[in-house]
Design a protein around this motif. Structure first.
Motif, PDB file in Angstrom:
ATOM      1  N   ASP A 144       0.822  -1.200   0.000  1.00 37.92           N
ATOM      2  CA  ASP A 144       0.000   0.000   0.000  1.00 37.92           C
ATOM      3  C   ASP A 144       0.858   1.253   0.000  1.00 37.92           C
ATOM      4  OD1 ASP A 144      -2.484  -1.232   0.152  1.00 37.92           O
ATOM      5  OD2 ASP A 144      -2.249  -1.555   2.306  1.00 37.92           O
ATOM      6  N   PHE A 145       2.165   1.086  -0.064  1.00 38.44           N
ATOM      7  CA  PHE A 145       3.018   2.250   0.125  1.00 38.44           C
ATOM      8  C   PHE A 145       2.936   3.193  -1.059  1.00 38.44           C
ATOM      9  CE2 PHE A 145       7.024   4.539  -0.204  1.00 38.44           C
ATOM     10  CZ  PHE A 145       7.024   5.185   1.021  1.00 38.44           C
ATOM     11  N   SER A 146       2.716   4.471  -0.743  1.00 39.93           N
ATOM     12  CA  SER A 146       2.817   5.514  -1.765  1.00 39.93           C
ATOM     13  C   SER A 146       3.201   6.785  -1.027  1.00 39.93           C
ATOM     14  CB  SER A 146       1.487   5.698  -2.488  1.00 39.93           C
ATOM     15  OG  SER A 146       0.545   6.290  -1.618  1.00 39.93           O
ATOM     16  N   GLU A 147       3.795   7.687  -1.744  1.00 37.02           N
ATOM     17  CA  GLU A 147       4.164   8.990  -1.167  1.00 37.02           C
ATOM     18  C   GLU A 147       2.941   9.630  -0.514  1.00 37.02           C
ATOM     19  OE1 GLU A 147       6.979  10.924  -1.106  1.00 37.02           O
ATOM     20  OE2 GLU A 147       8.178   9.203  -1.791  1.00 37.02           O
ATOM     21  N   ALA A 148       1.812   9.542  -1.224  1.00 36.14           N
ATOM     22  CA  ALA A 148       0.605  10.238  -0.774  1.00 36.14           C
ATOM     23  C   ALA A 148       0.102   9.665   0.562  1.00 36.14           C
ATOM     24  CB  ALA A 148      -0.479  10.139  -1.840  1.00 36.14           C
ATOM     25  N   ILE A 149      -0.006   8.341   0.617  1.00 31.19           N
ATOM     26  CA  ILE A 149      -0.476   7.714   1.859  1.00 31.19           C
ATOM     27  C   ILE A 149       0.477   8.015   3.010  1.00 31.19           C
ATOM     28  CG2 ILE A 149      -0.508   5.431   2.981  1.00 31.19           C
ATOM     29  CD1 ILE A 149      -3.118   5.917   1.785  1.00 31.19           C
ATOM     30  N   TRP A 150       1.756   7.905   2.703  1.00 36.11           N
ATOM     31  CA  TRP A 150       2.763   8.102   3.753  1.00 36.11           C
ATOM     32  C   TRP A 150       2.706   9.524   4.294  1.00 36.11           C
ATOM     33  CZ3 TRP A 150       4.183   4.231   6.239  1.00 36.11           C
ATOM     34  CH2 TRP A 150       5.319   4.224   7.050  1.00 36.11           C
ATOM     35  N   ARG A 151       2.503  10.481   3.383  1.00 33.56           N
ATOM     36  CA  ARG A 151       2.400  11.887   3.770  1.00 33.56           C
ATOM     37  C   ARG A 151       1.180  12.099   4.667  1.00 33.56           C
ATOM     38  NH1 ARG A 151       5.997  14.479   4.718  1.00 33.56           N
ATOM     39  NH2 ARG A 151       7.026  13.701   2.853  1.00 33.56           N
ATOM     40  N   GLU A 152       0.077  11.494   4.272  1.00 35.54           N
ATOM     41  CA  GLU A 152      -1.135  11.654   5.084  1.00 35.54           C
ATOM     42  C   GLU A 152      -0.960  11.033   6.467  1.00 35.54           C
ATOM     43  OE1 GLU A 152      -5.179  11.381   3.372  1.00 35.54           O
ATOM     44  OE2 GLU A 152      -4.141  10.745   1.530  1.00 35.54           O
ATOM     45  N   ASP A 163       1.039  13.357   8.472  1.00 36.50           N
ATOM     46  CA  ASP A 163       0.242  14.509   8.910  1.00 36.50           C
ATOM     47  C   ASP A 163      -0.662  14.147  10.091  1.00 36.50           C
ATOM     48  OD1 ASP A 163       1.439  15.995   6.975  1.00 36.50           O
ATOM     49  OD2 ASP A 163      -0.227  15.895   5.539  1.00 36.50           O
ATOM     50  N   LEU A 164      -1.132  12.906  10.108  1.00 38.68           N
ATOM     51  CA  LEU A 164      -1.978  12.466  11.231  1.00 38.68           C
ATOM     52  C   LEU A 164      -1.150  12.188  12.485  1.00 38.68           C
ATOM     53  CD1 LEU A 164      -4.322  10.137   9.156  1.00 38.68           C
ATOM     54  CD2 LEU A 164      -5.097  12.044  10.586  1.00 38.68           C
ATOM     55  N   GLY A 165       0.162  12.259  12.330  1.00 40.17           N
ATOM     56  CA  GLY A 165       1.038  12.038  13.491  1.00 40.17           C
ATOM     57  C   GLY A 165       1.433  10.589  13.685  1.00 40.17           C
ATOM     58  N   TRP A 166       0.946   9.705  12.869  1.00 36.51           N
ATOM     59  CA  TRP A 166       1.116   8.267  13.104  1.00 36.51           C
ATOM     60  C   TRP A 166       2.547   7.776  12.885  1.00 36.51           C
ATOM     61  CZ3 TRP A 166      -3.906   6.589  10.101  1.00 36.51           C
ATOM     62  CH2 TRP A 166      -5.026   6.924  10.905  1.00 36.51           C
ATOM     63  N   LEU A 167       3.355   8.582  12.187  1.00 42.35           N
ATOM     64  CA  LEU A 167       4.740   8.134  11.981  1.00 42.35           C
ATOM     65  C   LEU A 167       5.644   8.531  13.145  1.00 42.35           C
ATOM     66  CD1 LEU A 167       5.175   8.793   8.151  1.00 42.35           C
ATOM     67  CD2 LEU A 167       4.107   6.872   9.345  1.00 42.35           C
ATOM     68  N   GLY A 168       5.053   9.260  14.098  1.00 43.90           N
ATOM     69  CA  GLY A 168       5.842   9.647  15.270  1.00 43.90           C
ATOM     70  C   GLY A 168       5.468   8.847  16.510  1.00 43.90           C
ATOM     71  N   MET A 169       4.630   7.832  16.327  1.00 41.51           N
ATOM     72  CA  MET A 169       4.173   7.044  17.482  1.00 41.51           C
ATOM     73  C   MET A 169       5.358   6.433  18.228  1.00 41.51           C
ATOM     74  SD  MET A 169       0.852   5.113  15.798  1.00 41.51           S
ATOM     75  CE  MET A 169       0.392   4.120  17.211  1.00 41.51           C
ATOM     76  N   GLY A 170       5.456   6.763  19.508  1.00 44.36           N
ATOM     77  CA  GLY A 170       6.480   6.155  20.353  1.00 44.36           C
ATOM     78  C   GLY A 170       7.865   6.753  20.188  1.00 44.36           C
TER      79      GLY A 170
END
Lengths: 363, 398
Positions: A39-47, A50-57
């Motif tokens: 499912d990886f795409s620049e667009a999904i990853w960016r979103e 933005d939701l903060g989910w890549l900073g979890m923990g």
């Protein structure tokens, strides 16, 4: 409140927003279109950033936020339910977790880039037999060269960086490597789960590489982070199990043979209750393991959860195929997506046998 | 907020210590006794002594209201107390008195509560069960024992079977049909009666694990008016679901009977560590290691089930709510138990056949517990639990 298995507000919010987001952006129908990149795409990853989910923990100073493993559990239930195939576990939980636990201040820039979504790191830790702990890292630095093969590296083809584990004079070491640099060869491994999986061959001079955490041994941190990943895979299995149970039970109610819904037959009822038991047991073990983070028995609890999840992943999809029969064998039907993914869950970060052996050792 | 730790305050930890101290003083080293599979008069007496000591502390009635010999304490205190009883190998409360107490507290008249609850709390009166009949096991609603109105009271006729330890009991709770010809589940009433009444006869049924169950015959037994417990004709919903759904009572504690299995696992692991086979310790054998890990995992699951049941009964929900999960859990145990025993028999080999004498393993505990594991169907078969899960839990058609 003593003994309470319900989610708090943060966990409920994480679960609900993940369900809404992935349900809208990555419905199962889209999964059939995906071939090599998940499912990886620049667009999904960016979103997701933005939701903060890549900073979890990850540390707050790096743009992250504190997140208990129970919080992660709520989020990963939904990832599993929706068969989401993005490098969150790889880049945020495992690579981010390892760098945060083992790294020094100098490594914080990498963490900030992970949290922002600018850098995607694929952990290249294990080898041809897979693995779930530091003992499974065999690649050894020899004569200043990091030379050898890493296997089953998920998202290596989409990542900007690889985090390579190796033995240096007996100690465990981690190196951050650019995925495109000379001396790194990434080869796709077409696989049953249709997830982006790769063989990674490296031939690099250690002196030119970024070493995470300097020279100290990081075995304990490594095992903790992999245990977290194993628990979150179990959470994915639980989330998937909830969904398999729903569509299997619905099918058993709707499908009629010999003039009655097949769900009236006890043979079918047994299969459906098998799914229910496996799903509930996996969620119970995983939820419990998540609550033990930082405790003495954490690795044991993680192995109990993953061992159960491995068995459940195979058994639930098997039972669902038995209920569905011919239609479940068809590519157009959702079940096959779960059956394929089950094999990834069963093998990633330790298979059932490996975790049972850990239980025998730690219990 | 996800929390699996029952004693999360100093007060509750103190309570756990108090319970442990009591056990160490009352039954030093633990007292392994399962009334379902043991006819030794000395051990029966010791079990009753133990529960009378618990009664003197007021702990059997810990959560009951003060008006009825209780202390009105919290569900979590009861949970912790029973967890200690499990860990310390205390004997189970003999026979079905606690279930009778639940029914009395919910449906009894003030006079019935005054008359019977004290004897249960102090363990001076033992209660047996009169549910199953030769033709009504899993299908309990097919029961044919009848109670016919006679003046103020009732005349009871019929036969009950599989009455665990009824020969040790003074009183019995009996389900009987008070109205014939109505819809099956309607017309069933609950009676409480002394086994000394004229017309009551017991015949022993010895089970394969050295325990005694009983056939109970009722031949024109004259019951007084106050033998009826609850509403006439409503026992199926009032009492039976209070029993079958007994696990749904707030604050369901861990089950001592189920947790026996943890003790067997400890014995087994000890044996495997100290026994040489083919020149190496048995617990270094790779196959045995996997088997031991699977058994350990099952026992840990059982402990998690106890916590899940507690959470389910006090909060009635965790994220994927499922009202039948306590029944699922009980059904799973019923399947796991014989499987557990079969696995250890496989590990132990021929010596596990020896029941007594110097050649028996652990005084024959393994051999005996294997036989006992076929008593797993008491209280409803595993298959029936599966059917309940499928229909009531998953909504599949009946």
């Amino acid at each position: 409140m003593a003994i309470d298995l319900s989610f708090n507000d943060t966990q409920t919010m994480l679960r609900d927003s993940a369900r809404e987001f992935f349900g809208a952006k990555l419905p199962l129908t889209k999964l059939r279109e995906r071939t090599t990149k998940g499912d990886f795409s620049e667009a999904i990853w960016r979103e997701m950033a933005d939701l903060g989910w890549l900073g979890m923990g990850l540390p707050e100073a790096c743009g992250g936020f504190a997140c208990s493993l129970s919080d992660f559990y709520a989020f990963y239930l939904e990832m599993g339910r929706q068969l989401v195939d993005v490098p969150h576990l790889e880049s945020v939980v495992v690579a981010g977790g390892l760098i945060a636990a083992a790294g020094r201040d100098a490594d914080h820039a990498t963490l900030a880039a992970i949290a922002a979504g600018d850098t995607v790191v694929a952990p290249a830790l294990f080898e041809e037999n897979g693995g779930h702990c530091a003992d499974d890292v065999h690649l050894t630095i020899d004569g200043g060269r990091l030379r050898g093969r890493k296997m089953y590296v998920r998202f290596a083809g989409q990542a900007s960086h690889l985090l390579v584990a190796a033995r240096d004079g007996g100690r465990l070491a981690l190196f951050l490597v650019e995925a495109t640099q000379p001396g790194v060869t990434i080869t796709s491994l077409p696989n049953i789960a249709r997830t982006p999986l790769y063989r990674v061959d490296v031939d690099l001079l250690v002196g030119e590489l970024a070493r995470i955490g300097g020279g100290r041994d990081i075995t304990a941190e490594f095992n903790e982070v992999i245990a977290r990943a194993a628990i979150l895979l179990a959470a994915e299995v639980a989330g998937a199990g909830e969904r398999i149970l729903e569509f299997t039970v619905n099918y058993a109610k709707e499908r009629s043979q010999f003039g009655v819904p097949i769900g009236k037959y006890q043979a079918i009822q047994y299969l459906c209750t098998d799914i229910a038991l496996h799903y509930r047991h996996t969620s119970l073990f995983a939820l419990h393991a998540a609550s033990r983070e930082g405790e003495e028995d954490f690795l044991l609890r993680a192995s109990l959860a993953k061992a159960e999840a491995c068995r459940a992943a195979g058994a639930m999809t098997f039972a669902s195929h038995e209920v569905h029969a011919g239609i479940g064998f068809m590519e157009d039907y959702d079940l096959q997506l779960f059956t394929r993914r089950a094999k990834l869950w069963e093998n990633l970060y330790g298979d059932r046998r490996a975790h049972l052996e850990m239980i025998a050792r730690l219990a | 907020m996800v929390d699996f730790v029952p004693d999360d305050t100093a007060e509750l930890r103190g309570w756990r210590n108090e319970a442990r101290q009591f056990l160490e003083e009352t039954i030093p080293g633990g007292f392994y006794f399962d009334y379902d599979y043991d006819e030794s008069p000395e051990r029966w007496a010791k079990c009753i002594d133990f529960w009378q000591a618990v009664g003197r502390k007021g702990w059997t009635a810990l959560t009951w209201p003060a008006a009825y010999y209780g202390q009105g304490r919290s569900a979590i205190e009861r949970y912790i107390l029973q967890e200690e009883f499990c860990t310390y190998a205390a004997p189970n409360y003999p026979v079905i008195g606690l279930a009778v107490a639940t029914a009395l507290l919910r449906h009894g008249t003030p006079e019935q509560k005054k008359q019977h609850l004290k004897g249960i709390a102090e363990c001076t009166t033992l209660w047996g069960e009169g549910y199953s009949e030769p033709g009504a096991g899993s299908d309990l609603a097919a029961l044919t024992t009848t109670a016919r109105r006679d003046g103020d009271g009732w005349i009871l006729n019929g036969q009950k079977t599989l009455g665990t330890a009824a020969h040790m009991c003074q009183w019995m709770m009996v389900l009987a049909r008070t109205e014939v010809g109505v819809q099956r589940h309607a017309g069933i009433s609950c009676f409480i009666l002394s086994l000394d009444l004229p017309g009551v006869t017991l015949l022993p049924l010895e089970n394969m694990a050295d325990g005694q169950q009983n056939q109970t015959f009722f031949d024109n037994v004259r019951l007084p008016a106050d033998a009826l417990l609850g509403t006439e004709g409503q026992a199926w919903t009032e009492i039976w679901f209070g029993q079958g759904g007994e696990k749904l009572v707030a604050g369901t504690p861990p089950d001592i009977w189920q947790m026996r299995i943890e003790r067997q696992l400890k014995l087994l692991r000890g044996y495997c560590a100290e026994t040489q086979r083919h020149g190496a310790p048995l617990d270094q054998d790779p196959v045995v290691r996997l088997q031991l890990a699977e058994l350990y995992s099952g026992v840990e699951l059982l402990k998690l089930h106890a916590k899940e049941n507690y959470a389910q009964s006090t909060q009635l929900d965790w994220h994927a709510s499922n009202p039948v999960s306590p029944i699922m859990n009980l059904g799973w145990f019923k399947e796991f138990w014989p499987d557990f025993c079969q696995t250890y028999m496989d590990i132990l080999g021929p010596q596990a056949m020896v029941a007594e004498g110097p050649d028996a393993l652990c005084n024959g505990h393994f051999e005996h517990y294997f036989r006992a594991s076929f008593g797993n169907h008491a209280g409803g078969t595993a298959q029936l639990k599966r059917m309940t899960m499928a229909t009531r839990g998953l909504g599949l058609p009946r």
